[in-house]
Design an enzyme around this catalytic site. Structure first.
Site, mmCIF file in Angstrom:
data_model
loop_
_atom_site.group_PDB
_atom_site.id
_atom_site.type_symbol
_atom_site.label_atom_id
_atom_site.label_comp_id
_atom_site.label_asym_id
_atom_site.label_seq_id
_atom_site.Cartn_x
_atom_site.Cartn_y
_atom_site.Cartn_z
ATOM 1 N NE ARG A 91 -2.812 0.947 3.518
ATOM 2 C CZ ARG A 91 -3.657 0.728 4.539
ATOM 3 N NH1 ARG A 91 -4.825 0.169 4.334
ATOM 4 N NH2 ARG A 91 -3.323 1.056 5.749
ATOM 5 C CE LYS A 146 10.864 -0.504 11.845
ATOM 6 N NZ LYS A 146 10.475 -1.915 12.079
ATOM 7 N N GLY A 200 0.924 2.227 12.150
ATOM 8 C CA GLY A 200 1.198 1.638 13.460
ATOM 9 C C GLY A 200 0.412 2.363 14.528
ATOM 10 C CD GLU A 255 -3.895 2.835 8.886
ATOM 11 O OE1 GLU A 255 -4.475 2.958 9.995
ATOM 12 O OE2 GLU A 255 -3.535 1.756 8.421
ATOM 13 N NE ARG A 302 -10.764 -8.062 7.351
ATOM 14 C CZ ARG A 302 -9.863 -7.170 6.950
ATOM 15 N NH1 ARG A 302 -8.939 -7.502 6.085
ATOM 16 N NH2 ARG A 302 -9.887 -5.923 7.389
ATOM 17 C CB CYS A 347 -5.838 0.016 12.509
ATOM 18 S SG CYS A 347 -5.488 -0.130 10.780
ATOM 19 C CD GLU A 377 -6.045 0.123 17.645
ATOM 20 O OE1 GLU A 377 -5.083 0.820 18.035
ATOM 21 O OE2 GLU A 377 -6.271 -0.086 16.446
HETATM 22 P P1 ADP Z 1 2.122 -2.134 17.003
HETATM 23 O O1 ADP Z 1 1.577 -1.845 18.359
HETATM 24 O O2 ADP Z 1 1.118 -2.467 15.977
HETATM 25 O O3 ADP Z 1 3.303 -3.061 17.017
HETATM 26 P P2 ADP Z 1 3.920 0.051 16.672
HETATM 27 O O4 ADP Z 1 3.539 1.452 16.447
HETATM 28 O O5 ADP Z 1 4.641 -0.288 17.933
HETATM 29 O O6 ADP Z 1 2.584 -0.751 16.491
HETATM 30 O O7 ADP Z 1 4.808 -0.508 15.471
HETATM 31 C C1 ADP Z 1 4.569 -0.217 14.117
HETATM 32 C C2 ADP Z 1 5.895 -0.084 13.398
HETATM 33 O O8 ADP Z 1 6.639 0.971 14.015
HETATM 34 C C3 ADP Z 1 6.784 -1.320 13.473
HETATM 35 O O9 ADP Z 1 7.510 -1.427 12.266
HETATM 36 C C4 ADP Z 1 7.715 -0.979 14.632
HETATM 37 O O10 ADP Z 1 8.944 -1.675 14.553
HETATM 38 C C5 ADP Z 1 7.922 0.499 14.412
HETATM 39 N N1 ADP Z 1 8.324 1.250 15.603
HETATM 40 C C6 ADP Z 1 8.060 0.975 16.899
HETATM 41 N N2 ADP Z 1 8.595 1.920 17.702
HETATM 42 C C7 ADP Z 1 9.210 2.821 16.901
HETATM 43 C C8 ADP Z 1 9.941 4.040 17.119
HETATM 44 N N3 ADP Z 1 10.134 4.533 18.334
HETATM 45 N N4 ADP Z 1 10.411 4.691 16.051
HETATM 46 C C9 ADP Z 1 10.200 4.214 14.800
HETATM 47 N N5 ADP Z 1 9.527 3.093 14.525
HETATM 48 C C10 ADP Z 1 9.029 2.393 15.554
#
Ligand code: ADP
Length: 489
Positions: free
Chosen positions: A170, A185, A239, A261, A289, A295, A391
């Site tokens: 996406r 990443k 995230g 998002e 699902r 989300c 959530e």
């Molecule tokens: P979830 O709770 O769904 O795991 P996160 O927001 O923690 O959601 O993670 C979503 C993405 O953000 C993942 O790729 C995670 O590795 C990354 N991530 C988590 N913490 C950080 C941070 N401090 N800075 C940048 N990326 C992050």
């Protein structure tokens, strides 16, 4: 790169476990980390752990590749994206298997995700070649204005574990369609699918350096490093709201273009005139699902007093029929992603019960070591219960009874989140009126699924900024430029 894989099954699917930089798969600077199957806690693969050196190298490659990629014709980019779509469809089973291994969702959900993910390549292949611009004259005359859209530059993409394929495509598809190059990443829980997609992109003809992938356990370090790099002009993140707001803060320092998002807290509204069977069918999709780990998942149910008994009885019967277990055994609901997720959800449900809610139905748990949580229906949930602000990211359906529209709208819009919402009513005009009154970026009307590559996905309030998919999704990767041309009469 040292690769020790305990699951021959997954290794046979795709041997690529490195950092992808400039078309070369290399060992990450920090060794490797384990990817664990949440359904049986086995290590399915070891993946290279990228460090800050890899992060810099990825931007070097993306910045170099941008010079030529931005100059390719829209048709060339479109052809490559079309091929990527076809290759993903060709490999549906293989990719679904990877998703099952690292995420745990059911085979049906995993296959559905691959097709949905592939559709972003097809949609943006088609969008890439649509004429996009404007030409006009100034009101006073004497000047012609040419408005164009150009790629924003190197884009940093950060994706979560709940849709390991679709969250990557996406972002990658519109970025490439616009002429951007990317550094991606993926979540450390689920890097295998993203790496497999990157490999398919190479096969599709994406030039070296256009797509670079850095799996890492140091998310904050790598992404922070990218946001501090003057060559990175865009961040697209999916995230949590917590991490999204940290990244927005970092993006603000260099005024980096940001699409976010973030979290959701979707209300699922059943009106007194709803088709209850259709509402239950919609609820099963919106809630279960991916085991509720989306989300857009229905997070709080508001069911009108006239139909609540019928709705609960029929939903409960469906929930008790769900088979929970490892996807490969044919289960319809897989595990949660981690032990922490299971503990947190259990605590939130216990708190709701202490606040007056009652467990009306529950599916059976398998006798297996994975991170399983029994799908649960909670009734008589007080409208101010804490569970409705949380959530859930799991298979729990808390149900609140409502009586009139005014009360309903107050409850629905009390949340700080505003991603998806759902409404069921046989009176379409009423359903649309209610939907328009919801603070939500997306509203499912008499259906439990809103995701569609041709529609603008995104939220209001703390659920995010910007849209993915549709024309809007492409615009997120472009900047507008106009040329003001002297044009004497
Ligand atoms: P979830 O709770 O769904 O795991 P996160 O927001 O923690 O959601 O993670 C979503 C993405 O953000 C993942 O790729 C995670 O590795 C990354 N991530 C988590 N913490 C950080 C941070 N401090 N800075 C940048 N990326 C992050």
């Amino acid at each position: 790169m040292s690769v020790q894989v305990t699951s021959a099954h997954v290794e046979a699917l795709d041997p690529t476990r490195g950092v992808l930089v400039g078309g070369v798969w290399r060992a990450g600077g920090s060794g490797s980390f384990d990817v664990v199957d949440p359904a049986d806690l086995s290590v399915v693969a070891q993946v290279s752990d990228g460090d800050l050196g890899d992060a810099t190298a990825a931007v070097d490659a993306a910045a170099d590749a941008f010079v030529a990629w931005r100059r390719t014709s829209p048709r060339e980019r479109s052809v490559v994206l079309h091929r990527a779509f076809e290759l993903m469809i060709r490999d549906t089973d293989r990719l679904a298997d990877l998703i099952v291994s690292e995420n745990g969702k059911s085979v049906t959900d995993a296959r559905g995700e691959v097709v949905y993910a592939a559709e972003f390549f097809r949609w943006f292949a088609e969008e890439a070649v649509r004429p996009h611009g404007d030409y006009g004259s100034s009101p006073a005359g004497g000047t012609r204005t040419i408005v164009t859209h150009r790629p924003v530059g190197v884009a940093a993409l950060v994706t979560p574990w709940n849709f390991p394929a679709a969250m990557a495509t996406r972002k990658i598809a519109p970025a490439l369609a616009a002429g951007c190059t990317v550094v991606l990443k993926p979540a450390a829980e689920t890097p295998l699918t993203a790496l497999a997609v990157a490999r398919l992109l190479t096969e599709a003809g994406v030039p070296d350096g256009v797509v670079n992938v850095v799996p890492t356990t140091d998310a904050a370090g790598v992404v922070g490093h990218w946001l501090a790099d003057p060559r990175v002009r865009k961040i697209s993140f999916t995230g949590s709201t917590r991490v999204g707001s940290i990244l927005l803060g970092q993006a603000a320092e260099r005024v980096v273009n940001a699409s976010m998002e973030l979290g959701g807290n979707a209300p699922f509204v059943v009106a007194d005139d709803a088709d209850v069977d259709a509402a239950v069918a919609g609820a099963m999709v919106a809630k279960f699902r991916g085991g509720g780990q989306a989300c857009t998942a229905a997070n709080r149910f508001y069911v009108h007093a006239d139909v609540v008994d019928a709705f609960v009885e029929r939903l409960g019967a469906e929930v008790e029929r769900l088979s929970v277990g490892p996807a490969r055994s044919g289960a319809t609901v897989g595990p949660l992603i981690s032990a922490t997720a299971v503990e947190t959800l259990g605590r939130v449900v216990d708190e709701a019960v202490r606040a007056g809610a009652r467990v009306s139905h529950r599916a059976e748990l398998p006798d297996a070591p994975g991170h399983f949580f029994a799908p649960t229906v909670l009734v008589d949930v007080p409208a101010d219960a804490a569970i409705l602000d949380h959530e859930l990211f799991g298979p729990v359906a808390p149900i609140v009874t409502w009586h009139d529209d005014e009360e309903l709208l107050r409850l629905v819009n009390a949340s700080e989140m505003g991603l998806a919402a759902y409404v069921f009513s046989r009176d379409l005009q009423r359903a649309i009126r209610l939907g328009e009154a919801f603070d939500a970026g997306m509203v499912g009307v008499n259906r439990g699924l809103v995701s569609d590559p041709s529609a603008p996905f995104g939220g209001v309030k703390q659920s995010g900024l910007g849209r993915e998919g549709a024309r809007e999704g492409l615009e997120e990767y472009t900047e507008t430029q106009y040329l003001s041309v002297d044009w004497p009469a």
